[in-house]
Scaffold this active site. Sequence first.
Site, mmCIF file in Angstrom:
data_model
loop_
_atom_site.group_PDB
_atom_site.id
_atom_site.type_symbol
_atom_site.label_atom_id
_atom_site.label_comp_id
_atom_site.label_asym_id
_atom_site.label_seq_id
_atom_site.Cartn_x
_atom_site.Cartn_y
_atom_site.Cartn_z
ATOM 1 N N VAL A 6 0.837 -1.200 0.000
ATOM 2 C CA VAL A 6 0.000 0.000 0.000
ATOM 3 C C VAL A 6 0.874 1.253 0.000
ATOM 4 O O VAL A 6 0.655 2.187 -0.780
ATOM 5 C CB VAL A 6 -0.957 -0.012 1.216
ATOM 6 N N ASP A 25 10.332 3.621 5.798
ATOM 7 C CA ASP A 25 10.130 2.269 6.321
ATOM 8 C C ASP A 25 11.182 1.978 7.383
ATOM 9 O O ASP A 25 12.296 2.511 7.321
ATOM 10 C CB ASP A 25 10.195 1.213 5.208
ATOM 11 N N PHE A 145 -8.519 0.696 -1.095
ATOM 12 C CA PHE A 145 -9.307 -0.373 -1.721
ATOM 13 C C PHE A 145 -8.564 -1.042 -2.878
ATOM 14 O O PHE A 145 -9.166 -1.756 -3.666
ATOM 15 C CB PHE A 145 -10.644 0.181 -2.234
ATOM 16 N N LEU A 246 -18.262 -13.891 -8.115
ATOM 17 C CA LEU A 246 -19.162 -15.034 -7.943
ATOM 18 C C LEU A 246 -18.541 -16.314 -8.484
ATOM 19 O O LEU A 246 -19.247 -17.267 -8.760
ATOM 20 C CB LEU A 246 -20.500 -14.769 -8.656
ATOM 21 N N CYS A 256 -5.616 -9.455 3.153
ATOM 22 C CA CYS A 256 -6.737 -8.623 3.618
ATOM 23 C C CYS A 256 -7.985 -9.402 4.023
ATOM 24 O O CYS A 256 -8.384 -9.346 5.183
ATOM 25 C CB CYS A 256 -7.085 -7.604 2.545
ATOM 26 N N ARG A 323 0.340 -14.701 0.964
ATOM 27 C CA ARG A 323 -0.207 -14.756 2.329
ATOM 28 C C ARG A 323 -1.592 -15.426 2.315
ATOM 29 O O ARG A 323 -2.467 -15.058 1.553
ATOM 30 C CB ARG A 323 -0.282 -13.342 2.917
#
Length: 426
Positions: A6, A25, A145, A246, A256, A323
């Site tokens: 992000v 960082d 998002f 779907l 997430c 992940r």
Amino acid sequence: MGTGYVGLVTGACFADLGNDVQCVDVDKEKVEKLRKGQLTIYEPGLEELVKRNAAEGRLQFTTDGAAAAAWADVIFVCVGTPQRADGKANMNYVFQAAETIGKNIKKYTVIVDKSTVPVGTAERVTRLLKEITTVEFDVISNPEFLKEGAAIKDFQNPDRIVIGTESPRAQEVMNHLYGPHTRVNRPILFVKPQTAELIKYAANAMLASRISFMNALVPLCERMGADIKDVSRGIGLDTRIGPRFLQASPGYGGSCFPKDVRALVDVMESLQLNANFFRAIDQVNELHKKSHIARLLKFHPRLAGLTIGVWGLSFKPRTDDIRESASLTLIEQLIEAGAKVIAYDPEAIENTRKIFPKIDYAHTPYDAVRGASAVVVMTEWDVFRNLDLDRVKSLMADPVIVDCRNVYDPPEMTRMGFKFSGMGRG
Ligand code: NAD
């Protein structure tokens, strides 16, 4: 603050809009690499963006959070909020970043929570900062998002921008910063901070629920001979439902959905609210992720000593992020069953090697099926859609394909002589 998926995308994209950006960082190695123009993650288009903006002097990388906090007008907090063992979001990194900010700001600063954080965090961070500094600031929420694999596109062309603040001063700053987006009519929503925080959790829970909804129908399709792809199309054409998210799949993963659904459950339950609906989304997913080995066992009741190819390691295509990927669950089960695993993925091998150093990794999809008694499709990378399947068949010891992403057409595969199992294909 925080130069992971992000932070790096946000930093590079804001620099590309003409802002001066310092990406901070605490990971020295990461910062060193980025300074040399070496990317630490794979994301389409990101390398070019980082290199260009760094070369033009708008984008810098540093470990000096104190200096960056003193310098900035707006600070995006993009640090990780991983899941703790008890299901709660680990907020340590957010609070550490807040402390660095509080100790070093010198002028009015807008502090933006971009990390996914529990409802009430902006308020908590505000309280914490007020104990540290007398300088003026606003803590606001601007949930992210982006979709890994399409992160640059999502930044440049967002469905919506959600800003949680009731401060007119902070609203003005954010309106200015996102001006290039709003000028081309991308919607911007100003809401209360706690509403913005909840929008992020609600969005992820909704998307995860659609995936679990379809996956929960897979066993019924298989038992009754119904085809999940047609069920998906049949309901998705209803404009009230819509076709996206779907598809039956091996189960959702990534950094997430799993942790955010669990964190939502945790927040609700800690307030003595009924979270059964959200708990079920996670339970369906976890059970489903463990069910794919059974598809293999139908063809080979004993997997010990057999070579099994795994196509796809990342939790979805166009990312190297593994992940909570369903592939990892399957590989663990295969190792336990005594199978010899050969895995192939276009981008995620290096990350997977850190978890499974002893399995074999192939350079091409073909090398992953050489002598294999089965191959399992776990990620729908484009490369798997256009393979020479006759060659695949000729390389395998037994031409078994378990297609957990429904990339292939079952009748076609059977016609070609494969022993084939799709996901909920009847
Ligand atoms: P990440 O693990 O890739 O990156 C986090 C970075 O923060 C790491 O490089 C870490 O070293 C750094 N960091 C930790 N403490 C720090 C500090 N005090 N100062 C400076 N840097 C510090 O995480 P990510 O995937 O980028 O996610 C960040 C947040 O955004 C999380 O809350 C996540 O839920 C959310 N989010 C992620 C995505 C996604 O697709 N990855 C999408 C939307 C939201």
